[in-house]
Design an enzyme around this catalytic site. Structure first.
Site, short mmCIF file in Angstrom:
data_model
loop_
_atom_site.label_atom_id
_atom_site.label_comp_id
_atom_site.label_asym_id
_atom_site.label_seq_id
_atom_site.Cartn_x
_atom_site.Cartn_y
_atom_site.Cartn_z
N LYS A 166 0.72 13.69 -3.69
CA LYS A 166 1.40 12.43 -4.04
C LYS A 166 0.41 11.29 -4.22
CE LYS A 166 3.36 9.54 -0.83
NZ LYS A 166 3.07 8.11 -0.97
N ASN A 167 -0.44 11.09 -3.20
CA ASN A 167 -1.27 9.89 -3.22
C ASN A 167 -2.40 9.96 -4.24
OD1 ASN A 167 0.41 8.68 -1.43
ND2 ASN A 167 -0.87 9.05 0.37
N ARG A 202 5.30 2.08 -3.58
CA ARG A 202 4.17 1.27 -3.16
C ARG A 202 3.08 1.22 -4.23
NH1 ARG A 202 3.24 -2.74 0.01
NH2 ARG A 202 1.03 -2.96 0.37
N CYS A 221 7.20 2.21 1.65
CA CYS A 221 7.70 2.38 3.01
C CYS A 221 7.44 1.16 3.88
CB CYS A 221 7.05 3.62 3.62
SG CYS A 221 7.66 5.13 2.86
N ARG A 238 1.94 -5.09 4.84
CA ARG A 238 0.96 -4.36 4.04
C ARG A 238 0.37 -5.32 3.01
NH1 ARG A 238 3.62 1.48 2.67
NH2 ARG A 238 1.46 2.02 2.21
N PRO A 239 -0.56 -6.18 3.47
CA PRO A 239 -1.12 -7.20 2.57
C PRO A 239 -1.97 -6.58 1.46
CG PRO A 239 -2.25 -7.24 4.70
CD PRO A 239 -1.15 -6.24 4.82
N ASP A 275 -4.60 -8.55 0.15
CA ASP A 275 -5.70 -9.52 0.02
C ASP A 275 -7.00 -8.85 -0.43
OD1 ASP A 275 -5.28 -8.46 2.77
OD2 ASP A 275 -7.23 -9.37 3.13
N GLN A 276 -7.26 -7.65 0.05
CA GLN A 276 -8.52 -6.98 -0.30
C GLN A 276 -8.53 -6.55 -1.77
OE1 GLN A 276 -11.17 -6.77 2.02
NE2 GLN A 276 -9.74 -8.15 3.02
N ASP A 292 -0.61 9.36 8.17
CA ASP A 292 0.58 9.97 7.54
C ASP A 292 1.05 11.22 8.28
OD1 ASP A 292 0.37 7.98 5.67
OD2 ASP A 292 -0.56 9.24 4.15
N ILE A 308 -3.75 2.31 12.10
CA ILE A 308 -3.77 1.91 10.68
C ILE A 308 -2.60 0.98 10.34
CG2 ILE A 308 -3.88 2.73 8.29
CD1 ILE A 308 -6.22 3.79 9.92
N ARG A 355 10.70 10.83 -1.83
CA ARG A 355 9.61 10.05 -2.44
C ARG A 355 8.30 10.83 -2.43
NH1 ARG A 355 9.96 3.97 0.13
NH2 ARG A 355 11.64 3.25 -1.21
N1 EPU Z 1 -4.81 -3.71 4.37
C1 EPU Z 1 -5.05 -5.07 4.41
N2 EPU Z 1 -5.31 -5.70 3.22
C2 EPU Z 1 -5.36 -5.04 2.03
C3 EPU Z 1 -5.13 -3.65 2.01
C4 EPU Z 1 -4.85 -3.01 3.21
O1 EPU Z 1 -5.01 -5.71 5.45
O2 EPU Z 1 -5.60 -5.69 0.99
C5 EPU Z 1 -4.54 -3.02 5.64
C6 EPU Z 1 -3.16 -2.37 5.68
O3 EPU Z 1 -2.18 -3.30 6.08
C7 EPU Z 1 -3.35 -1.26 6.66
C8 EPU Z 1 -4.80 -0.84 6.41
O4 EPU Z 1 -5.42 -1.92 5.74
O5 EPU Z 1 -3.24 -1.76 7.95
C9 EPU Z 1 -4.98 0.42 5.57
O6 EPU Z 1 -4.26 0.27 4.35
P1 EPU Z 1 -4.63 1.06 3.04
O7 EPU Z 1 -4.85 0.06 1.97
O8 EPU Z 1 -5.72 2.04 3.31
O9 EPU Z 1 -3.31 1.87 2.78
P2 EPU Z 1 -2.42 1.92 1.46
O10 EPU Z 1 -3.29 1.99 0.27
O11 EPU Z 1 -1.36 0.86 1.53
C10 EPU Z 1 -2.42 4.52 1.38
C11 EPU Z 1 -1.38 5.57 1.24
C12 EPU Z 1 -0.55 5.63 2.52
C13 EPU Z 1 -1.49 5.96 3.67
C14 EPU Z 1 -2.62 4.94 3.73
C15 EPU Z 1 -3.66 5.27 4.79
C16 EPU Z 1 -0.93 5.60 -1.11
C17 EPU Z 1 0.01 5.24 -2.21
N3 EPU Z 1 -0.53 5.24 0.10
O12 EPU Z 1 -1.72 3.31 1.65
O13 EPU Z 1 0.37 6.67 2.34
O14 EPU Z 1 -0.76 5.93 4.87
O15 EPU Z 1 -3.28 4.87 2.47
O16 EPU Z 1 -4.21 6.53 4.53
O17 EPU Z 1 -1.96 6.20 -1.33
C18 EPU Z 1 2.36 7.82 2.75
O18 EPU Z 1 1.97 8.66 1.94
O19 EPU Z 1 3.38 7.98 3.49
C19 EPU Z 1 1.63 6.57 2.88
C20 EPU Z 1 2.13 5.48 3.47
#
Ligand code: EPU
Length: 422
Positions: free
Chosen positions: A25-26, A96, A120, A125-126, A128-129, A308, A330, A400
């Site tokens: 998926k991801n 997402r 989800c 889930r900001p 900003d980065q 996950d 996380i 999903r």
């Molecule tokens: N974060 C920030 N600022 C940002 C981006 C992230 O503070 O700009 C924080 C998040 O709030 C979190 C941490 O950094 O606390 C890690 O977030 P990350 O950006 O790595 O996660 P994501 O891209 O939102 C993806 C997967 C998630 C998986 C996470 C961690 C996708 C579409 N989603 O989320 O998958 O849990 O990486 O591996 O790839 C799932 O499949 O159920 C799922 C939620």
């Protein structure tokens, strides 16, 4: 999401046999938007037949791309007719990863308007980065009235230093940078398998990306990307969920078509619990006969224990012998499934980001509601373990990210079905 459905799971059936894992998926949700960066037709294979992929098909079509999609087989995207740069609120809310259209459209046409994404609810889930990364490449990036707007005349390669390791931020900057002028270096990049897969997909289109899978990724911008025929890697989290399901039912299951090295953190924990795990080239056998020991888990970025899988794993630990401590590092709110499983007789205390699970002899069935994708998977695991028939409401969350989960579990001997139109 229908909201008018439920899964029925009669626990106590031992899972046995072989099952094939679906495409990731991801990785799919990153590779599909990446096709917009190409100047020719791209064919993506091994895509899972899941809601997130269906939503992306609609988004690509909304933008004007020509998409031929055979669920569960392949998708062909001709991005050439795509002239749009705005994703509708309705479609952005469906997943997402709709925010990957920001990086893809910025790289394609220098402009993107994408409503803040759905997905989800597992804490704030900001983004900003992501925005910081786009700005480093010379784009203007802001969130106005619930819409993220990014725009650049010319994207220029630059150093991007992430404050935290972010999967989404790394994907978005890679997408934006592949056709930027000059070289982009991402420091503190995420190292998850889907980052490597996206880099491989983009490189198969003519991109120059090196270092994916390490914390420094170097992207030399190119002017054009050509078409590709690319198959995405198998789903790490589906593999792990099936491994946990096998252990939870004291079963004996071979999961085919997976990448065992991606599963090392989970395999190590299952071994520590007393479950037998055997790796083959592209398969894993999980065999469990005796009692499970409690273990402690701390979620971490890859190659640590994946967040996950924390939810399905914590369901398994509710009947392990002893006390397990789970630390979720996380996401802020990834224990909501435990409130539900507590209703099945589990002994669980949650304080902030720590869950303490005292193993009980058995769970009993209860009506439960999934609150997110992996929470839903955790409830299914609990249902497979419980005495009686468990009802899981809101199974749409599970759709999903898991392809045909009932069929797969049924093929292994589970008693699981779905009722619709309630
Ligand atoms: N974060 C920030 N600022 C940002 C981006 C992230 O503070 O700009 C924080 C998040 O709030 C979190 C941490 O950094 O606390 C890690 O977030 P990350 O950006 O790595 O996660 P994501 O891209 O939102 C993806 C997967 C998630 C998986 C996470 C961690 C996708 C579409 N989603 O989320 O998958 O849990 O990486 O591996 O790839 C799932 O499949 O159920 C799922 C939620």
């Amino acid at each position: 999401m229908t909201g008018k459905e439920r899964m029925l799971i009669t626990g106590g059936r031992t899972l046995e046999g072989q099952v094939r894992v679906s495409g990731g998926k991801n990785t799919a949700v990153a590779v599909i938007p990446a096709t917009l960066l190409s100047d020719d037709v791209c064919t993506i294979e091994n895509l899972p037949d899941i809601e997130d992929v269906h939503a992306l098909v609609d988004i690509l079509r909304e933008l004007g791309a020509k998409v031929d999609y055979e669920p569960g087989r392949f998708m062909t995207v001709d991005p050439r007719p795509a002239e749009g740069y705005e994703v509708s609120y309705h479609n952005a809310q469906r997943l997402r990863a709709s925010y990957y259209l920001l990086g893809a459209l910025l790289g394609r046409c220098g402009k993107a308007h994408v409503p803040t994404p759905g997905g989800c609810e597992i804490g704030s889930r900001p983004v900003d980065q992501h925005l910081k990364g786009f700005r480093a490449l010379g784009a203007e990036a802001d969130e106005v009235g619930g819409i993220i707007k990014v725009e650049a005349g010319q994207l220029t390669g630059s150093g991007v230093f992430f404050d935290i390791s972010t999967v989404g931020g790394t994907v978005n900057v890679m997408l934006a940078a592949v056709k930027a002028k000059g070289t982009t270096i991402i420091y503190n990049a995420a190292k998850e398998p889907h980052i490597v897969d996206l880099a491989n997909a983009l490189n198969s289109m003519g991109a120059h990306i090196k270092g994916a899978g390490t914390d420094t990724i170097r992207i030399r911008g190119v002017q054009n990307l050509h078409g590709t025929n690319y198959a995405v890697i198998p789903d790490q989290i589906e593999t792990g969920t099936l491994m946990i399901a096998a252990a939870a039912t004291h079963g004996d299951v071979v999961i085919n078509g997976c990448i065992p090295t991606h599963m090392d953190a989970l395999s190590a924990k299952l071994l520590e619990m007393g479950v037998m795990v055997t790796d083959y080239d592209d398969a894993i056998r999980v065999h469990s006969t005796g009692m499970h020991r409690a273990v402690n888990i701390k979620t971490q970025v890859y190659p640590g224990f994946p967040t996950d899988l924390q939810q399905p794993m914590s369901a398994l630990l509710t009947t392990a012998h002893g006390t397990s401590i789970i630390q979720e590092t996380i996401f802020e709110q990834r224990f909501r499934h435990l409130d539900e499983i507590r209703r099945m007789g589990a002994h669980v205390r949650v304080a902030d980001r720590i869950a303490i699970i005292e193993g009980v002899n058995e769970l009993y069935s209860a009506p439960l509601t999934a609150s997110d994708l992996r929470a839903g998977a955790a409830l299914v695991i609990a249902g497979l373990m419980a005495r009686g028939t468990t009802e899981v409401y809101e199974p749409g969350y599970i759709d999903r990210g898991y392809e045909h989960i009932e069929e797969k579990l049924r093929s292994l001997g589970a008693e699981i079905s779905r009722e619709t139109g309630l």
